[in-house]
Design an enzyme around this catalytic site. Structure first.
Site, short mmCIF file in Angstrom:
data_model
loop_
_atom_site.label_atom_id
_atom_site.label_comp_id
_atom_site.label_asym_id
_atom_site.label_seq_id
_atom_site.Cartn_x
_atom_site.Cartn_y
_atom_site.Cartn_z
N HIS A 133 0.89 -1.17 0.00
CA HIS A 133 0.00 0.00 0.00
C HIS A 133 0.93 1.22 0.00
CE1 HIS A 133 -2.88 2.89 1.70
NE2 HIS A 133 -3.84 2.03 1.41
N ASP A 174 3.13 -4.67 8.03
CA ASP A 174 1.86 -3.94 8.00
C ASP A 174 0.74 -4.98 8.11
OD1 ASP A 174 -0.53 -2.82 7.23
OD2 ASP A 174 0.21 -2.01 5.33
N GLN A 185 -4.41 -5.43 6.87
CA GLN A 185 -5.34 -6.32 6.16
C GLN A 185 -5.38 -7.71 6.76
OE1 GLN A 185 -7.47 -5.52 3.79
NE2 GLN A 185 -6.76 -3.41 3.68
N LYS A 203 -10.45 -1.65 10.39
CA LYS A 203 -10.52 -2.82 9.51
C LYS A 203 -11.03 -4.03 10.28
CE LYS A 203 -7.55 -0.96 6.28
NZ LYS A 203 -8.07 -0.23 5.12
N CYS A 216 -4.70 2.29 -3.82
CA CYS A 216 -3.49 2.84 -3.22
C CYS A 216 -2.31 1.89 -3.36
CB CYS A 216 -3.70 3.21 -1.75
SG CYS A 216 -4.85 4.56 -1.55
#
Lengths: 140, 409
Positions: free
Chosen positions: B126, B203, B206, B229, B367
């Site tokens: 991202h 990261d 997700q 999320k 993104c």
């Protein structure tokens, strides 16, 4: 025809559509059928970048009127561009500067011209007016 | 529903008031979960309760409300610590979300890098896990190297190993790709980076809604999460950092809360985690994040993942029955994300028509422009499913896509 008259004509045309499907189908037809811009003007310089669909605009002065051609890689966007071109092209720069786009609400396509919609159309209208301002200055 | 999961989706859906909404005259089908998940009433209740009962600024207040708010906020930190199995509560730093968390670390590394050092990023990040590091490279003269990916949307691990050297100071990569859904082999990535002495930031934005991450088992140095999320509110998230790393990094922002002592000659910084939590935090958000973690754990992340995988398999089959439809990201190891296009149709057009049918998907580059450049496409339509979605909703989307295709081609 004046910008106002063309807008009224378009509102009339759209009034026969009963639902969004028919409106969209009409716009898609417009998008598919119109060769909007000469390929040589589809350059990066002429791109108005929206977040998602690309929009190209080219402007040329013919006599005292401004002629726009434009294109997009997304067909619904292209359909709306066809409508905008019909309204604004072949008009005097001063009239373009003063015109509004309220008719877009009336034909039920408001969401496509919302400033937060990432499709480049708001920037396109802005760009059309910028061209008009630039050419108006030139005419003066 | 199938027997393989013990999730009763009809019951679950009752927890989410928004799922009863109509959009453009049609029942909402919400498939933009990878951008933001919906909020169960248990989390909404926690937000209302905070502002109705004990809204006050935290830490240092001597009055009852301040103490109650502080207790709840710190309890939320403990819940998050347990959920991700961090060794210590102060290894959990509250931030405004993943982007803030990554910027905090990237900024901190400014003082730890020098010219000629190398950072490694994956090809499927991202933008929020690319740009802060590019800015860091500009500040320090460090170089950014990229782990390439395959046509299936998987990282090429052999190429990754070739990039590693004693110059590598940092590797950062998502646990799950937001645009493709690929689950990356982060344990291998972390191990290999540690072998050359590099730190690793994962990261987890997700991944956290679908995969139970254990930061100690992963031995990861930094892990970032956004609450919105995973059924929590927007504007809050965490940075997990190993204690030793958090001590090495300088504070990110100056202000209240993050200091021990201030004079005009010198300020000494507060201990962890407050060193990184300048100013009044999103107190309500942090508490509601804790409520979201409770909510998801009451169902069970494994139960959630099993059900979502059923949705993924079903939707993949149904979508692939449409002629000319191509799915981007075809790894066997995926979360419930499907990125697709139909031949010669712009994703924006499909998304616009689906919206008219009450179906919320995301269209565009998500993104992650380098991924779109890799596939040479302007973007994709992305449908992402959460545990409150149903096969009937997938049927509605597939019908919608067919209708869009008929209109557009």
């Amino acid at each position: 025809m004046s910008i106002q008259e063309i807008q009224e004509e378009i509102v009339d045309e759209f009034s026969i559509f009963e639902d969004w499907m028919q409106r969209y189908e009409y716009m898609i037809e417009l998008g598919k059928s119109l060769p909007l811009i000469n390929g040589k003007y589809k350059t990066d310089d002429n791109i108005i970048k929206g977040c998602q669909s690309k929009v190209w605009v080219h402007a040329e002065l013919e006599g005292d009127k401004l002629v726009f051609t434009a294109d997009s890689d997304a067909i619904i966007t292209k359909g709306i561009i066809a409508i905008l071109i019909r309204v604004f092209s072949n008009q005097k720069p001063q009239d373009i500067i003063e015109a509004n786009t309220d008719f877009i609400d009336e034909i039920g396509l408001k969401e496509h011209l919302s400033p937060t919609r990432a499709n480049g159309l708001v920037s396109m209208v802005k760009q059309l007016k910028m061209y008009a301002i630039a050419y108006q200055t030139q005419l003066n | 529903m199938s027997n393989t999961s013990s999730l009763d989706v009809a019951v679950i859906r009752k927890d989410f008031p928004i799922l009863d909404r109509m959009v453009n005259g049609k029942p909402l089908v919400y498939f933009d979960n990878a951008a933001t998940s919906q909020t169960p009433k248990q989390v909404i209740d926690a937000i209302v309760d905070y502002y109705s009962s004990y809204n006050a600024n935290i830490h240092r207040g001597v009055h009852t409300l301040s103490q109650e708010a502080t207790d709840k906020y710190e309890q939320a930190r403990l819940k998050i610590q347990r959920h991700f199995n961090a060794a210590k509560p102060h290894e959990i730093i509250f931030t405004s979300g993943t982007t803030h968390s990554i910027n905090l670390v990237a900024n901190g590394f400014s003082s730890l890098l020098q010219k000629g050092d190398e950072l490694i990023v994956s090809a499927m990040e991202h933008h929020s896990n690319i740009v802060p590091w590019q800015m860091l490279c500009e500040r320090t003269g460090a170089m950014l190297k990229v782990i390439p990916m395959s046509e299936k949307g998987e990282l090429i691990m052999d190429e990754y190993r070739k990039l590693l050297s004693d110059k590598t100071k940092m590797v950062f990569c998502n646990h799950v790709s937001n645009a493709l859904g690929t689950v990356n082999p982060i344990k291998e990535i972390i191990e290999a980076a540690h072998n050359v002495g590099a730190a690793v930031l994962i990261d987890g934005a997700q991944a956290a809604p679908h995969i139970q991450a254990d930061v100690q088992e992963l031995d990861v140095d930094f892990y970032t999460v956004s609450a919105h999320k995973m059924c929590g509110p927007t504007g809050v998230g965490i940075l997990y950092g190993k204690e030793e790393w958090l001590h090495k990094l300088p504070p990110y922002q100056g202000g209240g809360e993050m200091i021990a002592e201030v004079t005009f000659e010198k300020t000494t910084y507060a201990d962890l985690p407050h060193k990184f939590e300048a100013g009044t935090p999103n107190i309500c958000g942090g508490i509601a994040f804790g409520a979201a973690i409770d909510y998801m754990n009451a169902i069970g992340i494994d139960v959630i993942a099993a059900y979502e995988n059923e949705l993924l398999v079903y939707a993949t089959e149904q979508l692939l029955s449409i002629e000319g439809l191509r799915i981007y990201g075809t790894s066997e190891n995926k979360t419930s994300v499907i990125s697709f296009n139909i031949e010669s149709i712009h994703p924006y057009d499909i998304g616009s028509i689906l919206d008219k049918l009450g179906i919320a998907v995301r269209t565009g580059h998500h993104c992650a422009q380098p991924i779109m450049d890799f596939y040479k496409i302007p973007g994709t339509v992305r449908a992402s499913f959460n545990f409150y979605n149903t096969k009937e909703e997938i049927d509605a989307m597939v019908e919608g896509v067919k209708r869009a295709k008929a209109m557009l081609q």
